[in-house]
Design a protein around this motif. Structure first.
Motif, PDB file in Angstrom:
ATOM      1  N   ARG A  51       0.832  -1.208   0.000  1.00 55.12           N
ATOM      2  CA  ARG A  51       0.000   0.000   0.000  1.00 55.12           C
ATOM      3  C   ARG A  51       0.863   1.253   0.000  1.00 55.12           C
ATOM      4  O   ARG A  51       0.569   2.236  -0.686  1.00 55.12           O
ATOM      5  CB  ARG A  51      -0.903   0.008   1.240  1.00 55.12           C
ATOM      6  N   HIS A  52       1.943   1.251   0.765  1.00 52.82           N
ATOM      7  CA  HIS A  52       2.823   2.415   0.840  1.00 52.82           C
ATOM      8  C   HIS A  52       3.423   2.733  -0.527  1.00 52.82           C
ATOM      9  O   HIS A  52       3.397   3.890  -0.972  1.00 52.82           O
ATOM     10  CB  HIS A  52       3.935   2.151   1.853  1.00 52.82           C
ATOM     11  N   LEU A  53       3.939   1.736  -1.213  1.00 58.87           N
ATOM     12  CA  LEU A  53       4.524   1.958  -2.536  1.00 58.87           C
ATOM     13  C   LEU A  53       3.486   2.488  -3.509  1.00 58.87           C
ATOM     14  O   LEU A  53       3.737   3.445  -4.254  1.00 58.87           O
ATOM     15  CB  LEU A  53       5.116   0.644  -3.060  1.00 58.87           C
ATOM     16  N   LEU A  54       2.300   1.910  -3.496  1.00 54.48           N
ATOM     17  CA  LEU A  54       1.259   2.327  -4.437  1.00 54.48           C
ATOM     18  C   LEU A  54       0.696   3.704  -4.111  1.00 54.48           C
ATOM     19  O   LEU A  54       0.370   4.478  -5.013  1.00 54.48           O
ATOM     20  CB  LEU A  54       0.130   1.286  -4.448  1.00 54.48           C
ATOM     21  N   SER A  55       0.569   4.019  -2.825  1.00 53.65           N
ATOM     22  CA  SER A  55       0.008   5.319  -2.457  1.00 53.65           C
ATOM     23  C   SER A  55       0.971   6.455  -2.784  1.00 53.65           C
ATOM     24  O   SER A  55       0.540   7.566  -3.115  1.00 53.65           O
ATOM     25  CB  SER A  55      -0.361   5.356  -0.974  1.00 53.65           C
ATOM     26  N   VAL A 371      -9.021  13.891  -3.655  1.00 49.95           N
ATOM     27  CA  VAL A 371     -10.278  13.822  -4.416  1.00 49.95           C
ATOM     28  C   VAL A 371     -10.218  12.712  -5.459  1.00 49.95           C
ATOM     29  O   VAL A 371     -11.101  11.845  -5.519  1.00 49.95           O
ATOM     30  CB  VAL A 371     -10.583  15.187  -5.063  1.00 49.95           C
ATOM     31  N   VAL A 372      -9.188  12.729  -6.303  1.00 51.51           N
ATOM     32  CA  VAL A 372      -9.083  11.710  -7.350  1.00 51.51           C
ATOM     33  C   VAL A 372      -8.925  10.327  -6.726  1.00 51.51           C
ATOM     34  O   VAL A 372      -9.560   9.356  -7.159  1.00 51.51           O
ATOM     35  CB  VAL A 372      -7.909  12.025  -8.290  1.00 51.51           C
ATOM     36  N   GLY A 373      -8.080  10.236  -5.699  1.00 52.28           N
ATOM     37  CA  GLY A 373      -7.877   8.946  -5.059  1.00 52.28           C
ATOM     38  C   GLY A 373      -9.141   8.390  -4.439  1.00 52.28           C
ATOM     39  O   GLY A 373      -9.397   7.180  -4.498  1.00 52.28           O
ATOM     40  N   THR A 374      -9.967   9.257  -3.843  1.00 47.32           N
ATOM     41  CA  THR A 374     -11.210   8.802  -3.226  1.00 47.32           C
ATOM     42  C   THR A 374     -12.178   8.278  -4.270  1.00 47.32           C
ATOM     43  O   THR A 374     -12.802   7.221  -4.087  1.00 47.32           O
ATOM     44  CB  THR A 374     -11.861   9.940  -2.420  1.00 47.32           C
ATOM     45  N   ILE A 375     -12.310   8.993  -5.378  1.00 50.18           N
ATOM     46  CA  ILE A 375     -13.229   8.555  -6.430  1.00 50.18           C
ATOM     47  C   ILE A 375     -12.753   7.235  -7.040  1.00 50.18           C
ATOM     48  O   ILE A 375     -13.550   6.320  -7.294  1.00 50.18           O
ATOM     49  CB  ILE A 375     -13.365   9.638  -7.520  1.00 50.18           C
ATOM     50  N   LEU A 533      -3.620  11.252   5.154  1.00 49.74           N
ATOM     51  CA  LEU A 533      -2.177  11.008   5.058  1.00 49.74           C
ATOM     52  C   LEU A 533      -1.871   9.918   4.046  1.00 49.74           C
ATOM     53  O   LEU A 533      -2.710   9.084   3.720  1.00 49.74           O
ATOM     54  CB  LEU A 533      -1.625  10.609   6.430  1.00 49.74           C
ATOM     55  N   LYS A 534      -0.627   9.900   3.610  1.00 49.80           N
ATOM     56  CA  LYS A 534      -0.198   8.849   2.691  1.00 49.80           C
ATOM     57  C   LYS A 534       1.180   8.355   3.112  1.00 49.80           C
ATOM     58  O   LYS A 534       1.900   9.007   3.860  1.00 49.80           O
ATOM     59  CB  LYS A 534      -0.150   9.373   1.259  1.00 49.80           C
TER      60      LYS A 534
END
Length: 534
Positions: A51-55, A371-375, A533-534
């Protein structure tokens, strides 16, 4: 956790802590000790590291994205991230991208004439005020912003989009200043084409890019009257940073770039030899009849260029505080690779600092990422992107319109008292919209009818995102809206532990109650401070 209570706790913690601790305080997990660089394990990745790498290299990874990388050798996973690079976007461009400057000037003149005719025809005490036609320049700007948001939502190579956005914030240009959308579109293609390519090649191309020439007034620079804007920002922001050049260097560089302009008929780059200062210049202690390409090459010879770029990328991908020793190590790799980006990015993503668990959740999501990540994460359709752009505007990041030549400062600057509350309201709005009805049903937009500003404003639905506390979604009351988000295929049917692992980089501020349905789990996690956070 209620919205008011959650925001109050976040603001209270921010007031008590400063520096990097403020970022972690937003998540309610306290201040962690400074990161200790640890050797990266050779074992395959776990879900948290995936998840860390992808986020950090994309937008809102889904549980399936994480599961796909989980168990993969970490080096192989980094190669997979770097290996996807297609320079062409998936989203079809707007129909006006081949518009020429003379055609735009003709349209603008016709718009002014029609507006004046309507004003005269409808003037008088017994007549209502005239309705303005859609300004073609503004409409093209709106369509271009929507186009890029759409591409971010549908892309199959999110790291390329992230790097395109990074370069857009590095080599800034603005629709408000340039006012010629085809040039801004072509600049986006340029940044996309070199997103993971060669920095030196990109620098030479950007210096001749029409949007940059318009934005920093290079198109008006000529012998005897050199404009220093581009030369100054080239040294201060694009390559070296303050303290590595003199005012005399700026003046010499400005003279060298004279004569680089724009073809008035095509809008493309054109050199005008008659306007170029052919005299001798002294730059970085060397003298000669230098041109613009000579100046760029001499700048690229400076070791400080690689350190400047590495520092910016570190703050983008790793943490808010670059490690000086690591910056020097990575800069040496960058120089050895002759400014090829992939070797640098590979070394950074493989570095112990990037993989250090203490750096997970240490960066704040930008508005675009939020915003984009949530959608993308919810997996629900939003046919009209204007509302998403307006949501981005409310929290401080509109694509193609950075605030100034320095771009968006990022980091902790994303969070203010106002934007923190607005971020929570927008996330709450996403939950409410999916609760009332599918997003695809609640957020439609009819094509704008020319000549009616009110109709266009209603179609854009700016009241939905800009005033969420006052206006219901599509006129429906939200009093009965629950606290469960409607989930797309990416999140439906998953257990709470899997959802929490996908949505949060840090433990939730308030533990999840047992037995919650998946929709309530997602809604709760989206409104948790750690989701920022990411």
């Amino acid at each position: 956790m209620g919205l008011d209570r959650g925001c109050d706790r976040m603001l209270e913690r921010r007031a008590l802590l400063g520096g990097a601790g403020r970022v972690l305080a937003l998540a309610g997990v306290g201040v962690l000790a400074p990161s200790v660089l640890r050797p990266a394990a050779a074992a395959a990745m776990g879900a948290d590291e995936a998840r860390h790498l992808l986020s950090r290299t994309g937008f809102g990874p889904t549980p399936s994205d994480i599961a796909e990388l989980q168990g993969v050798d970490y080096t192989a996973a980094v190669e997979r991230v770097l290996g996807k690079w297609r320079p062409e976007p998936l989203t079809p461009p707007p129909g006006w991208i081949n518009l020429t400057p003379p055609q735009q000037r003709e349209q603008a003149e016709r718009f002014r004439e029609e507006r004046e005719e309507k004003r005269k025809a409808q003037s008088g005490p017994d007549k209502p005020p005239p309705l303005a036609n859609a300004n073609p320049i503004q409409e093209r700007a709106r369509e271009l912003r929507n186009w890029w948001v759409e591409e971010m939502l549908v892309t199959d190579q999110p790291f390329v989009e992230r790097m395109t956005l990074f370069w857009h914030n590095h080599f800034t240009s603005s629709l408000q200043k340039v006012r010629f959308a085809p040039a801004i579109y072509r600049q986006n293609l340029l940044l996309r084409r070199h997103a993971l390519g060669n920095f030196a090649t990109l620098l030479h191309a950007v210096a001749k890019d029409p949007a940059m020439l318009l934005y920093l007034d290079g198109a008006q620079s000529k012998a005897g009257q050199p404009n220093e804007n581009f030369a100054r920002e080239l040294l201060e922001l694009f390559t070296l940073g303050e303290g590595h050049y003199t005012e005399a260097d700026i003046k010499a560089a400005a003279r060298a770039f004279t004569g680089w302009g724009i073809d008035r008929n095509t809008g493309g780059f054109r050199a005008y030899p008659a306007l170029h200062d052919k005299g001798e210049k002294t730059f970085f202690g060397r003298s000669g009849a230098f041109g613009g390409d000579d100046i760029l090459s001499m700048i690229l010879d400076k070791p400080g260029v690689s350190e400047w770029i590495v520092g910016k990328l570190w703050r983008e991908l790793v943490s808010l505080t670059p490690d000086p020793a690591e910056v020097k190590r990575l800069a040496a790799i960058f120089r050895e690779a002759r400014y090829e980006m992939k070797p640098l990015l590979r070394a950074m993503l493989l570095s112990p600092a990037f993989r250090d668990p203490a750096n997970r959740g240490a960066l704040i999501k930008s508005p675009v990422e939020l915003v984009v990540g949530t959608i993308r994460l919810l997996g629900l359709p939003v046919p009209e992107k204007t509302r998403l752009v307006r949501a981005l505007q409310a929290i401080g990041q509109v694509p193609f319109d950075p605030p100034n030549v320095k771009g968006w400062p990022g980091g902790e600057a994303w969070i203010t008292t106002n934007t923190l509350l607005m971020r929570q309201q927008i996330l709450r709005r996403f939950v409410e919209a999916t609760t009332v009805a599918p997003m695809g049903d609640t957020m439609p937009m009819a094509p704008p009818r020319p000549g009616r500003r009110a109709d266009r404003r209603e179609a854009m639905g700016d009241e939905v995102m800009m005033a969420p506390e006052r206006t219901p979604v599509e006129g429906r009351s939200l009093r009965a809206a629950g606290n469960a988000a409607r989930l797309g295929p990416a999140l439906a049917g998953l257990d709470a532990a899997t959802l929490q692992q996908a949505l949060l980089a840090v433990p939730p501020q308030m533990p999840l109650a047992a037995g919650l349905p998946a929709g309530e789990v997602v809604a709760t996690l989206m409104l948790d401070p750690g989701y920022q956070l990411k």
